[in-house]
Scaffold this active site. Structure first.
Site, PDB file in Angstrom:
ATOM      1  N   TYR A 151       0.828  -1.239   0.173  1.00  0.00           N
ATOM      2  CA  TYR A 151      -0.184   0.025   0.030  1.00  0.00           C
ATOM      3  C   TYR A 151       0.859   1.381  -0.103  1.00  0.00           C
ATOM      4  CZ  TYR A 151      -4.379   2.466   1.183  1.00  0.00           C
ATOM      5  OH  TYR A 151      -5.757   3.198   1.201  1.00  0.00           O
ATOM      6  N   LYS A 208      -0.783  -0.866  -4.622  1.00  0.00           N
ATOM      7  CA  LYS A 208      -1.956   0.011  -4.731  1.00  0.00           C
ATOM      8  C   LYS A 208      -1.349   1.425  -4.285  1.00  0.00           C
ATOM      9  CE  LYS A 208      -6.013   1.625  -1.863  1.00  0.00           C
ATOM     10  NZ  LYS A 208      -6.967   1.156  -0.950  1.00  0.00           N
ATOM     11  N   PRO A 239      -8.370   7.197  -5.598  1.00  0.00           N
ATOM     12  CA  PRO A 239      -8.347   8.683  -5.495  1.00  0.00           C
ATOM     13  C   PRO A 239      -9.617   8.931  -4.566  1.00  0.00           C
ATOM     14  CG  PRO A 239      -9.395   8.201  -7.319  1.00  0.00           C
ATOM     15  CD  PRO A 239      -8.789   6.811  -7.040  1.00  0.00           C
ATOM     16  N   GLU A 263      -9.786   1.821  -7.760  1.00  0.00           N
ATOM     17  CA  GLU A 263     -10.635   1.741  -6.572  1.00  0.00           C
ATOM     18  C   GLU A 263     -11.144   3.218  -6.621  1.00  0.00           C
ATOM     19  OE1 GLU A 263      -8.518   0.360  -3.017  1.00  0.00           O
ATOM     20  OE2 GLU A 263     -10.044   1.656  -1.787  1.00  0.00           O
ATOM     21  N   ASP A 316     -14.267  -4.525   4.825  1.00  0.00           N
ATOM     22  CA  ASP A 316     -13.406  -4.545   5.995  1.00  0.00           C
ATOM     23  C   ASP A 316     -14.270  -5.261   7.374  1.00  0.00           C
ATOM     24  OD1 ASP A 316     -11.476  -1.600   7.336  1.00  0.00           O
ATOM     25  OD2 ASP A 316     -12.029  -3.434   8.204  1.00  0.00           O
ATOM     26  N   SER A 343      -8.369  -1.411   4.405  1.00  0.00           N
ATOM     27  CA  SER A 343      -7.883  -1.083   5.701  1.00  0.00           C
ATOM     28  C   SER A 343      -7.514   0.412   6.074  1.00  0.00           C
ATOM     29  CB  SER A 343      -6.342  -1.756   5.690  1.00  0.00           C
ATOM     30  OG  SER A 343      -5.500  -1.108   5.117  1.00  0.00           O
ATOM     31  N   HIS A 371      -2.201  -1.649   5.961  1.00  0.00           N
ATOM     32  CA  HIS A 371      -1.397  -0.422   6.126  1.00  0.00           C
ATOM     33  C   HIS A 371      -0.185  -0.733   7.149  1.00  0.00           C
ATOM     34  CE1 HIS A 371      -4.640   2.038   5.084  1.00  0.00           C
ATOM     35  NE2 HIS A 371      -4.084   3.243   5.228  1.00  0.00           N
TER      36      HIS A 371
HETATM   37  O1  LIG Z   1      -5.071   7.833   4.307  1.00  0.00           O
HETATM   38  C1  LIG Z   1      -5.368   6.646   4.541  1.00  0.00           C
HETATM   39  O2  LIG Z   1      -4.960   5.873   5.173  1.00  0.00           O
HETATM   40  C2  LIG Z   1      -6.566   6.081   3.558  1.00  0.00           C
HETATM   41  O3  LIG Z   1      -7.109   7.237   2.830  1.00  0.00           O
HETATM   42  C3  LIG Z   1      -7.782   5.602   4.406  1.00  0.00           C
HETATM   43  O4  LIG Z   1      -8.393   6.649   5.258  1.00  0.00           O
HETATM   44  C4  LIG Z   1      -8.724   5.281   3.270  1.00  0.00           C
HETATM   45  O5  LIG Z   1     -10.037   4.717   4.239  1.00  0.00           O
HETATM   46  C5  LIG Z   1      -8.218   4.271   2.486  1.00  0.00           C
HETATM   47  O6  LIG Z   1      -7.622   3.131   3.167  1.00  0.00           O
HETATM   48  C6  LIG Z   1      -9.073   3.751   1.339  1.00  0.00           C
HETATM   49  O7  LIG Z   1      -8.895   2.702   0.854  1.00  0.00           O
HETATM   50  O8  LIG Z   1     -10.064   4.404   1.086  1.00  0.00           O
HETATM   51 MG   LIG Z   2     -10.172   2.888  -0.715  1.00  0.00          MG
END
Ligand SMILES: O=C(O)[C@H](O)[C@@H](O)[C@H](O)[C@@H](O)C(=O)O
Ligand SMILES: [Mg+2]
Length: 448
Positions: A151, A208, A239, A263, A316, A343, A371
């Site tokens: 990620y 990702k 995004p 996504e 999730d 996540s 993460h």
């Molecule tokens: O900043 C982040 O960790 C991500 O934008 C998350 O807040 C968010 O939920 C991400 O994990 C997602 O897949 O949208």
């Molecule tokens: Mg997302």
């Protein structure tokens, strides 16, 4: 009818860990991220745990639940979870404080209380039955290993702030990843360097990119650079629905063979829901779509599926619950969709939750989000799972298979108590970079 063990203690422990200045549509991650550990002890001497994102609402719901849980048999798990869900909904119906940096997908956080209770009860039930939680989900264990993706984030320059970000100093003999994850990475080259270090350390095969940060064209160029460096990798970009439908189509329509799926490229706009615009995006580009924003409860999911808007629901377990997320896996398998998993920043209890969900998911799954690479090393358990060759595998222990390191939990809890802003608000750190910065779900964070 033989009694099952009774719950003799319930602890709700908010904890905080260090984070890097990761950028996303909501702004910049602060130097700490917060989570909640739910710890249940039963009359057989077992300890069940769960981990959840931390907001004041979830803390309130869980603390108020204690008298309803302690003294109950773990065999009443379904009743205890559904009773909390009813109380959670009542709490939800109460006028909610608009969280600073409010983001549409934050609402699910309030189901975190129900999900984390279910997880801790599943952990106890698994220990009582001497089975891993994965065997208590749907059709049980389906695989030995769960693929996870690397990620990647654009990382801002933490030195432009006076916040307590870790420096990530180079330590002799330590992998370069532990240094790079704290350093600024705002160019394609720097993001590719992050990917190379993460791949070397964790063996990822797929990546990702968290988007919504730079202009869409620049983020697509970063995706191209990643694909050029890792031609075999499945690559996606997220995004968080900050691109308009037209912009998303223009950016992605020629990315076949480069983007494996996209996504949340777009979302609600001009009176159309994100389910409708994603369906139009799919028809216009032919690219598969993943989401963690527009199919987050069964009602949203039904509309998303009727519109053929999504291919990869990112279920999730922290808001669907472990069994809810597993049910989505069953639905995906029956309806030709592919299960993924969303996540947020997390510790090693959530890592185990992701692993059990992935091991038990029926049918094909896409590599799960995690993460963990941004926090790995900050362990709250004595035996954290390891990401090897881009995969997670369960250990041989029953239940969730984790044992809390209460010394580490105590330090993380103290860290939480020192924080002034406890609920996540990515605008705080972002305002060091752009004075007066405000969240706008339709404008990339640095495009101001
Ligand atoms: O900043 C982040 O960790 C991500 O934008 C998350 O807040 C968010 O939920 C991400 O994990 C997602 O897949 O949208
Ligand atoms: Mg997302």
């Amino acid at each position: 009818m033989s009694d099952t063990p009774k719950i003799v203690e319930m602890q709700v422990i908010p904890v905080a860990g260090y984070d890097s200045m990761l950028l996303n549509i909501a702004g910049a991650h602060n130097c700490y991220f917060t989570r909640i550990l739910l710890v249940l002890k039963d009359s057989e001497g077992h300890t069940g745990v769960g981990e959840s994102p931390a907001t004041g609402v979830v803390l309130k719901i869980l603390n108020e639940a204690i008298p309803h849980i302690v003294g109950q048999e773990i065999g009443k798990m379904n009743q205890l979870v559904s009773d909390l869900h009813k109380r959670d909904l009542e709490e939800n119906r109460a006028p909610q404080p608009v969280l600073p940096g409010f983001r549409p997908w934050d609402l699910e956080r309030h189901h975190n209380a129900v999900a984390v209770l279910e997880t801790a009860l599943l952990d106890l039930m698994g220990q009582h039955l001497n089975q891993p939680v994965a065997q208590l989900l749907g059709p049980g264990k389906q695989r030995d290993e769960v693929p996870v993706l690397g990620y990647l984030f654009y990382i801002a320059d933490r030195q432009k702030t006076d916040l307590a970000y870790q420096e990530g100093k180079v330590q002799p003999g330590q992998h370069a990843w532990y240094h790079l994850r704290h350093q600024e990475a705002m160019t394609h080259e720097k993001v590719v360097q992050l990917a190379e270090a993460a791949q070397d350390k964790y063996g990822f095969k797929d990546f990702k990119l968290k988007g919504g940060v730079l202009a869409g064209e620049a983020e697509i160029d970063t995706v191209r650079a990643l694909k050029q460096r890792f031609p075999q990798a499945r690559i996606t970009v997220d995004p968080n629905a900050s691109w308009s439908l037209d912009q998303a189509i223009a950016l992605c329509k020629d990315m076949h063979g480069i983007l494996s799926y996209v996504e949340d490229p777009c979302g609600a706009e001009q009176g159309f829901s994100g389910r409708e615009t994603l369906a139009e995006f799919k028809r216009a580009t032919g690219l598969p779509v993943a989401t963690n924003m527009i199919a987050n409860d069964w009602r949203q999911m039904s509309h998303a599926l009727q519109l053929n808007a999504i291919d990869i629901p990112l279920a999730d377990p922290h808001y669907w619950s472990m069994r809810g997320a597993n049910t989505i896996g069953t639905l995906c398998n029956a309806w030709g969709l592919t299960l993924g998993c969303h996540s947020n920043n997390h510790f090693d209890v959530s890592l185990a939750m992701l692993a059990h969900l992935g091991v038990a998911a029926p049918g094909d799954i896409t590599p799960f989000d995690t993460h963990w690479i941004w926090q790995e090393g900050q362990h709250l358990t004595k035996n954290p799972l390891q990401i090897k060759d881009g995969k997670l595998a369960l250990n041989e222990l029953p239940g969730l298979g984790v044992e809390l390191d209460m010394d580490a939990v105590g330090i993380a809890h103290q860290r939480y108590n020192t924080m002034t802003q406890k609920d996540r608000d990515d605008a705080i750190a972002m305002q060091y970079l752009i004075q007066g910065w405000k969240f706008d779900g339709k404008r990339a964070t640095l495009v101001r």
